[in-house]
Design a protein around this motif. Structure first.
Motif, PDB file in Angstrom:
ATOM      1  N   GLY A 248      58.274  29.857  64.800  1.00  0.00           N
ATOM      2  CA  GLY A 248      57.406  29.789  63.632  1.00  0.00           C
ATOM      3  C   GLY A 248      56.682  28.466  63.604  1.00  0.00           C
ATOM      4  O   GLY A 248      57.119  27.500  64.224  1.00  0.00           O
ATOM      5  N   PHE A 249      55.559  28.420  62.917  1.00  0.00           N
ATOM      6  CA  PHE A 249      54.927  27.126  62.695  1.00  0.00           C
ATOM      7  C   PHE A 249      54.252  27.100  61.342  1.00  0.00           C
ATOM      8  O   PHE A 249      53.954  28.137  60.735  1.00  0.00           O
ATOM      9  CB  PHE A 249      53.986  26.732  63.837  1.00  0.00           C
ATOM     10  CG  PHE A 249      52.890  27.702  64.152  1.00  0.00           C
ATOM     11  CD1 PHE A 249      51.653  27.627  63.529  1.00  0.00           C
ATOM     12  CD2 PHE A 249      53.077  28.668  65.130  1.00  0.00           C
ATOM     13  CE1 PHE A 249      50.633  28.502  63.842  1.00  0.00           C
ATOM     14  CE2 PHE A 249      52.060  29.546  65.459  1.00  0.00           C
ATOM     15  CZ  PHE A 249      50.832  29.463  64.817  1.00  0.00           C
ATOM     16  N   VAL A 250      54.062  25.888  60.863  1.00  0.00           N
ATOM     17  CA  VAL A 250      53.524  25.648  59.525  1.00  0.00           C
ATOM     18  C   VAL A 250      52.063  25.261  59.648  1.00  0.00           C
ATOM     19  O   VAL A 250      51.684  24.463  60.513  1.00  0.00           O
ATOM     20  CB  VAL A 250      54.313  24.515  58.828  1.00  0.00           C
ATOM     21  CG1 VAL A 250      53.786  24.295  57.416  1.00  0.00           C
ATOM     22  CG2 VAL A 250      55.799  24.851  58.791  1.00  0.00           C
ATOM     23  N   ILE A 251      51.236  25.822  58.763  1.00  0.00           N
ATOM     24  CA  ILE A 251      49.801  25.532  58.772  1.00  0.00           C
ATOM     25  C   ILE A 251      49.456  24.847  57.461  1.00  0.00           C
ATOM     26  O   ILE A 251      49.421  25.477  56.402  1.00  0.00           O
ATOM     27  CB  ILE A 251      48.982  26.831  58.936  1.00  0.00           C
ATOM     28  CG1 ILE A 251      49.433  27.585  60.191  1.00  0.00           C
ATOM     29  CG2 ILE A 251      47.486  26.524  59.004  1.00  0.00           C
ATOM     30  CD1 ILE A 251      48.937  29.003  60.272  1.00  0.00           C
ATOM     31  N   VAL A 252      49.233  23.544  57.513  1.00  0.00           N
ATOM     32  CA  VAL A 252      48.936  22.791  56.294  1.00  0.00           C
ATOM     33  C   VAL A 252      47.497  22.303  56.248  1.00  0.00           C
ATOM     34  O   VAL A 252      47.022  21.859  55.199  1.00  0.00           O
ATOM     35  CB  VAL A 252      49.878  21.576  56.142  1.00  0.00           C
ATOM     36  CG1 VAL A 252      51.316  22.033  56.092  1.00  0.00           C
ATOM     37  CG2 VAL A 252      49.684  20.582  57.267  1.00  0.00           C
ATOM     38  N   ASP A 253      46.790  22.348  57.374  1.00  0.00           N
ATOM     39  CA  ASP A 253      45.415  21.859  57.405  1.00  0.00           C
ATOM     40  C   ASP A 253      44.491  22.737  56.586  1.00  0.00           C
ATOM     41  O   ASP A 253      44.569  23.973  56.643  1.00  0.00           O
ATOM     42  CB  ASP A 253      44.891  21.796  58.839  1.00  0.00           C
ATOM     43  CG  ASP A 253      45.419  20.589  59.590  1.00  0.00           C
ATOM     44  OD1 ASP A 253      45.159  20.507  60.798  1.00  0.00           O
ATOM     45  OD2 ASP A 253      46.097  19.750  58.976  1.00  0.00           O
ATOM     46  N   GLU A 254      43.582  22.122  55.863  1.00  0.00           N
ATOM     47  CA  GLU A 254      42.534  22.874  55.195  1.00  0.00           C
ATOM     48  C   GLU A 254      41.553  23.355  56.252  1.00  0.00           C
ATOM     49  O   GLU A 254      41.429  22.789  57.326  1.00  0.00           O
ATOM     50  CB  GLU A 254      41.814  21.988  54.178  1.00  0.00           C
ATOM     51  CG  GLU A 254      42.682  21.574  53.005  1.00  0.00           C
ATOM     52  CD  GLU A 254      41.943  20.664  52.048  1.00  0.00           C
ATOM     53  OE1 GLU A 254      40.905  20.125  52.442  1.00  0.00           O
ATOM     54  OE2 GLU A 254      42.410  20.503  50.918  1.00  0.00           O
ATOM     55  N   GLY A 255      40.805  24.393  55.945  1.00  0.00           N
ATOM     56  CA  GLY A 255      39.820  24.901  56.898  1.00  0.00           C
ATOM     57  C   GLY A 255      40.422  25.949  57.794  1.00  0.00           C
ATOM     58  O   GLY A 255      41.325  26.676  57.417  1.00  0.00           O
ATOM     59  N   ILE A 256      39.932  26.022  59.024  1.00  0.00           N
ATOM     60  CA  ILE A 256      40.350  27.101  59.918  1.00  0.00           C
ATOM     61  C   ILE A 256      41.781  26.891  60.397  1.00  0.00           C
ATOM     62  O   ILE A 256      42.284  25.785  60.483  1.00  0.00           O
ATOM     63  CB  ILE A 256      39.401  27.231  61.130  1.00  0.00           C
ATOM     64  CG1 ILE A 256      39.427  25.935  61.978  1.00  0.00           C
ATOM     65  CG2 ILE A 256      38.003  27.515  60.686  1.00  0.00           C
ATOM     66  CD1 ILE A 256      38.654  26.079  63.281  1.00  0.00           C
ATOM     67  N   ILE A 257      42.450  27.982  60.691  1.00  0.00           N
ATOM     68  CA  ILE A 257      43.827  27.951  61.147  1.00  0.00           C
ATOM     69  C   ILE A 257      43.911  27.493  62.600  1.00  0.00           C
ATOM     70  O   ILE A 257      44.893  26.921  63.027  1.00  0.00           O
ATOM     71  CB  ILE A 257      44.455  29.355  60.988  1.00  0.00           C
ATOM     72  CG1 ILE A 257      44.600  29.668  59.504  1.00  0.00           C
ATOM     73  CG2 ILE A 257      45.798  29.450  61.668  1.00  0.00           C
ATOM     74  CD1 ILE A 257      45.100  31.055  59.224  1.00  0.00           C
ATOM     75  N   ASN A 258      42.858  27.714  63.360  1.00  0.00           N
ATOM     76  CA  ASN A 258      42.913  27.426  64.790  1.00  0.00           C
ATOM     77  C   ASN A 258      43.131  25.945  65.068  1.00  0.00           C
ATOM     78  O   ASN A 258      42.480  25.092  64.491  1.00  0.00           O
ATOM     79  CB  ASN A 258      41.609  27.863  65.472  1.00  0.00           C
ATOM     80  CG  ASN A 258      41.398  29.347  65.370  1.00  0.00           C
ATOM     81  OD1 ASN A 258      41.505  29.903  64.292  1.00  0.00           O
ATOM     82  ND2 ASN A 258      41.090  29.979  66.472  1.00  0.00           N
ATOM     83  N   ASN A 259      44.061  25.644  65.938  1.00  0.00           N
ATOM     84  CA  ASN A 259      44.163  24.338  66.561  1.00  0.00           C
ATOM     85  C   ASN A 259      44.638  24.581  67.982  1.00  0.00           C
ATOM     86  O   ASN A 259      44.689  25.721  68.439  1.00  0.00           O
ATOM     87  CB  ASN A 259      45.109  23.398  65.795  1.00  0.00           C
ATOM     88  CG  ASN A 259      46.508  23.969  65.634  1.00  0.00           C
ATOM     89  OD1 ASN A 259      46.982  24.710  66.491  1.00  0.00           O
ATOM     90  ND2 ASN A 259      47.167  23.614  64.547  1.00  0.00           N
ATOM     91  N   TRP A 260      45.022  23.544  68.721  1.00  0.00           N
ATOM     92  CA  TRP A 260      45.379  23.773  70.117  1.00  0.00           C
ATOM     93  C   TRP A 260      46.567  24.704  70.261  1.00  0.00           C
ATOM     94  O   TRP A 260      46.683  25.431  71.229  1.00  0.00           O
ATOM     95  CB  TRP A 260      45.651  22.449  70.816  1.00  0.00           C
ATOM     96  CG  TRP A 260      46.979  21.817  70.502  1.00  0.00           C
ATOM     97  CD1 TRP A 260      47.260  20.926  69.520  1.00  0.00           C
ATOM     98  CD2 TRP A 260      48.211  22.041  71.185  1.00  0.00           C
ATOM     99  NE1 TRP A 260      48.582  20.578  69.532  1.00  0.00           N
ATOM    100  CE2 TRP A 260      49.191  21.235  70.554  1.00  0.00           C
ATOM    101  CE3 TRP A 260      48.591  22.830  72.265  1.00  0.00           C
ATOM    102  CZ2 TRP A 260      50.506  21.204  70.966  1.00  0.00           C
ATOM    103  CZ3 TRP A 260      49.915  22.797  72.667  1.00  0.00           C
ATOM    104  CH2 TRP A 260      50.847  21.991  72.030  1.00  0.00           C
TER     105      TRP A 260
END
Length: 501
Positions: A248-260
């Motif tokens: 599992g992973f946590v998504i805290v960034d605003e904006g798009i979900i995509n990262n590396w």
């Protein structure tokens, strides 16, 4: 004796005789043309004739026959006898066959380098195997570990790793710890304080051909953790009734979900946290995979559907891809290449890896994911549960004292791009803030591969394992030869002065 005479006399050239004999008696045409194969064989035959020339002397013939027997015996030894073989071949003359056998036996039985072979049967239990013959159907994993001596005591150390599929076949590293620790060979998970693993041999098994890679999203942390805990509880069920990989992973960034880490999602249709009514501005992603052979492709859809029906993710948030198993294994490497091309790989990585007890993971979510991080991070945040009974309690690895605990890994990268929240100093301070929060709230976390600067901090880290840990140090490394670097124990010598000698 001139050089050529020495070269082909057989004296001081035992290794060459062995190689030529092996090439002569195990010659194979393979993909060569018949003419090339014959010329190579003829060249080997001529060299062997020079190394062991024909003689009418019966005693010489007997010696040569003995030498050929020695070479045949050495050639048939399996890889784990490599050390014995190399010592014999480094001799100036070829010993007699009986002497060779005695030397091999003596080296293998009395050398400070010891080998332990152990198996992981399909049901996940450990047995000790004395010989190298192991049936393919009987085992899933075979490893030979070579150990060196530390202060006259053979011992081995392994730092336990935490792969995200630990629920499936136990921790592979913990499995190694189980086999060796329970066999009375050493105290493992000791952070390099008792010895050093110098070699490992892993037998391969047939890999699946493809992987069904799935991601689903959650806005409710409780549902997210309950589903993860349910999935790891399926260990021991038939392959058709469980996933092979859970993370599992946590998504805290605003904006798009995509990262590396989450380039899995389509860049042409970017997803935003705000579009899912995330609780506290945080989303949670469950990543799962099911491996299969192409011959079973017909049933894979139904197996996946049956498993997904029991999960409570956000409806309509299923993202699926199907790919070769090798590509699934190589997914992080591809992300690495992408970052390297942008100059974002060779930068400081202030990672923080924590074991958080299940009973306090919701408090950790509120205080850290929805609090300290402030909807911004600089890299993936992994989170997944593990069963404590998959960790051998005889190792020195320290985990929370609960049946289930979570690994939370902040895998951040520091950038010098003028943005304060991405600087190394900011991220290091945030790591300390997270640790202080856990201390203030009495969340009994344990750091994975921690860095402390005082013995008192290490004593607190090891807790009730400290007494036995320090006892083992005195037993296996009483001169504190391996004590440098981590400040667990004080070296009995000055490493700076030693390095200048």
């Amino acid at each position: 004796m001139d050089y050529l005479e020495f070269l082909y006399s057989g004296k001081g050239n035992v290794s060459r005789i062995y190689k030529v004999c092996k090439a002569f008696y195990r010659a194979e045409k393979e993909t060569k043309s018949l003419t090339i194969y014959f010329m190579d064989f003829k060249r080997t035959y001529e060299e062997l004739s020079m190394l062991l020339p024909f003689s009418t002397d019966v005693k010489v013939q007997q010696i040569q026959r003995e030498q050929m027997a020695v070479m045949s015996f050495l050639a048939g030894l399996p890889p784990e006898f490599k050390m014995s073989k190399s010592q014999i071949l480094s001799s100036s003359e070829i010993p007699f066959l009986q002497d060779v056998f005695s030397r091999v036996l003596r080296i293998e039985n009395t050398s400070p380098i010891q080998q332990i072979m152990f198996l992981l049967p399909k049901e996940g239990k450990i047995t000790i195997q004395e010989g190298p013959t192991i049936g393919e159907e009987e085992t899933r994993l075979l490893i030979t570990v070579t150990m060196i001596q530390a202060a006259s005591c053979a011992t081995t150390v392994m730092n336990q790793a935490t792969p995200s599929h630990t629920y499936q076949e136990s921790l592979k590293e913990s499995t190694l710890i189980t086999a060796l620790a329970e066999s009375g060979k050493t105290w493992l998970g000791g952070l390099g304080q008792f010895g050093i693993i110098t070699r490992a041999r892993i037998a391969l098994e047939r890999a699946p051909q493809r992987a069904r890679w799935i991601r689903v999203l959650y806005s409710n942390f409780s549902s997210f953790t309950q589903d993860q805990e349910y999935l790891i509880s399926l260990h021991g069920q038939p392959d058709t009734q469980k996933f092979d990989y859970v993370e599992g992973f946590v998504i805290v960034d605003e904006g798009i979900i995509n990262n590396w880490r989450s380039s899995f999602f389509s860049s042409s249709n970017p997803l935003k946290v705000s579009s899912f009514n995330a609780d506290g501005g945080v989303l949670y992603c469950l990543e799962i995979a099911k491996n299969y052979q192409e011959s079973n492709a017909v049933s894979i859809d139904q197996e996946v559907e049956d498993l997904l029906k029991k999960l409570n993710f956000i409806p309509g948030s299923i993202f699926t891809t199907d790919l070769p198993y090798v590509d699934f294994l190589d997914r992080v490497h591809k992300a690495e290449l992408k970052l390297r091309s942008k100059g974002l790989w060779d930068v400081p990585h202030p990672w923080l890896n924590l074991f958080v007890p299940k009973s306090r993971i919701s408090d950790f979510d509120q205080g850290v994911f929805k609090g300290i991080l402030g909807k911004k991070t600089s890299g993936p945040i992994l989170i997944y549960p593990m069963n404590k009974n998959k960790w051998n309690n005889k190792s020195s690895a320290v985990t929370p004292d609960e049946d289930v605990f979570y690994l939370v890994a902040f895998l951040r990268s520091a950038l010098d791009d003028g943005i304060e929240i991405q600087t190394l100093e900011y991220l290091m301070n945030q790591n300390h803030q997270i640790l202080r929060y856990c201390d203030d709230e009495k969340i009994n976390i344990k750091q994975y591969l921690p860095h402390y600067t005082s013995e008192q901090e290490w004593i607190h880290h090891f807790g009730n394992k400290w007494a036995q840990f320090s006892k083992r140090k005195m037993e296996f490394d009483p001169k504190y030869i391996l004590a440098t670097g981590q400040s667990i124990f004080k070296p009995s010598f000055n490493p700076k002065k030693a390095s200048r000698r």
